[in-house]
Design a protein around this motif. Sequence first.
Motif, mmCIF file in Angstrom:
data_model
loop_
_atom_site.group_PDB
_atom_site.id
_atom_site.type_symbol
_atom_site.label_atom_id
_atom_site.label_comp_id
_atom_site.label_asym_id
_atom_site.label_seq_id
_atom_site.Cartn_x
_atom_site.Cartn_y
_atom_site.Cartn_z
ATOM 1 N N GLU A 25 -1.751 -35.339 8.271
ATOM 2 C CA GLU A 25 -1.321 -33.961 8.300
ATOM 3 C C GLU A 25 -0.871 -33.654 6.775
ATOM 4 O O GLU A 25 0.073 -34.515 6.500
ATOM 5 C CB GLU A 25 -0.562 -33.363 9.302
ATOM 6 C CG GLU A 25 0.027 -31.940 9.049
ATOM 7 C CD GLU A 25 0.743 -31.396 10.161
ATOM 8 O OE1 GLU A 25 1.602 -30.557 10.012
ATOM 9 O OE2 GLU A 25 0.717 -32.120 11.400
ATOM 10 N N ILE A 31 -3.074 -26.103 5.749
ATOM 11 C CA ILE A 31 -2.779 -26.911 6.700
ATOM 12 C C ILE A 31 -3.917 -27.729 7.322
ATOM 13 O O ILE A 31 -4.619 -27.534 7.880
ATOM 14 C CB ILE A 31 -1.712 -26.828 7.791
ATOM 15 C CG1 ILE A 31 -0.542 -26.074 7.330
ATOM 16 C CG2 ILE A 31 -1.206 -27.985 8.676
ATOM 17 C CD1 ILE A 31 0.340 -25.384 8.510
ATOM 18 N N GLN A 91 0.192 -30.245 4.006
ATOM 19 C CA GLN A 91 0.535 -29.029 3.482
ATOM 20 C C GLN A 91 0.049 -28.809 2.264
ATOM 21 O O GLN A 91 0.843 -29.408 1.412
ATOM 22 C CB GLN A 91 1.645 -28.462 3.962
ATOM 23 C CG GLN A 91 2.029 -28.620 5.379
ATOM 24 C CD GLN A 91 2.629 -30.132 5.899
ATOM 25 O OE1 GLN A 91 3.087 -30.867 5.099
ATOM 26 N NE2 GLN A 91 2.264 -30.484 7.266
ATOM 27 N N TYR A 140 -3.154 -21.276 1.016
ATOM 28 C CA TYR A 140 -2.266 -22.543 1.582
ATOM 29 C C TYR A 140 -3.328 -22.961 2.703
ATOM 30 O O TYR A 140 -3.784 -22.271 3.410
ATOM 31 C CB TYR A 140 -1.021 -21.977 2.341
ATOM 32 C CG TYR A 140 -0.013 -21.274 0.955
ATOM 33 C CD1 TYR A 140 -0.294 -21.668 -0.112
ATOM 34 C CD2 TYR A 140 1.160 -20.576 1.524
ATOM 35 C CE1 TYR A 140 0.843 -21.194 -1.259
ATOM 36 C CE2 TYR A 140 2.158 -20.174 0.534
ATOM 37 C CZ TYR A 140 1.862 -20.483 -0.674
ATOM 38 O OH TYR A 140 2.758 -19.980 -1.509
#
Length: 146
Positions: A105, A93, A107, A91
């Motif tokens: 930004e 960010i 995710q 994962y």
Amino acid sequence: MPVDVRTAIERLMIEYCYNVDALENMDRFLSVFTDDCVADLSAIGLPLMHGHDGLRGFFEPVFADMTHHFHFISNFREESWEGTVGTMTAYVIGMGAAKDGNTVEVQVKYRMECVQDDSGAWKCRHYTITPMMPMPGSLDEIHGDR
């Protein structure tokens, strides 16, 4: 997946993040990938790229247009091991600030299918990004014309 392979691929994924965040050394950035790599960013509205030339064509303008990049990578997970090919996900960010004042930004999840080269170093031959959360409009504003 043997522990040494898992560690090597995890470090490769981290090295990718450090290199893209540096925004300055294209050769070091490309060293993470095989010469014939495929990078598929289409799930987040960015291009499908082939080889170092494809990556260079997309990322050189990104490096030039951005003032800051920051990627936080976690939740590494072994996906497959076939004796010579290892695949992991993580994962991420990712954040960035563009020279025009725009920010972004995301995710996302990274998936890297990696192979060991003749020198013993691990390289990514297939890289995919998929969204974990909805993509912001600023991603297309910053990188969508590439």
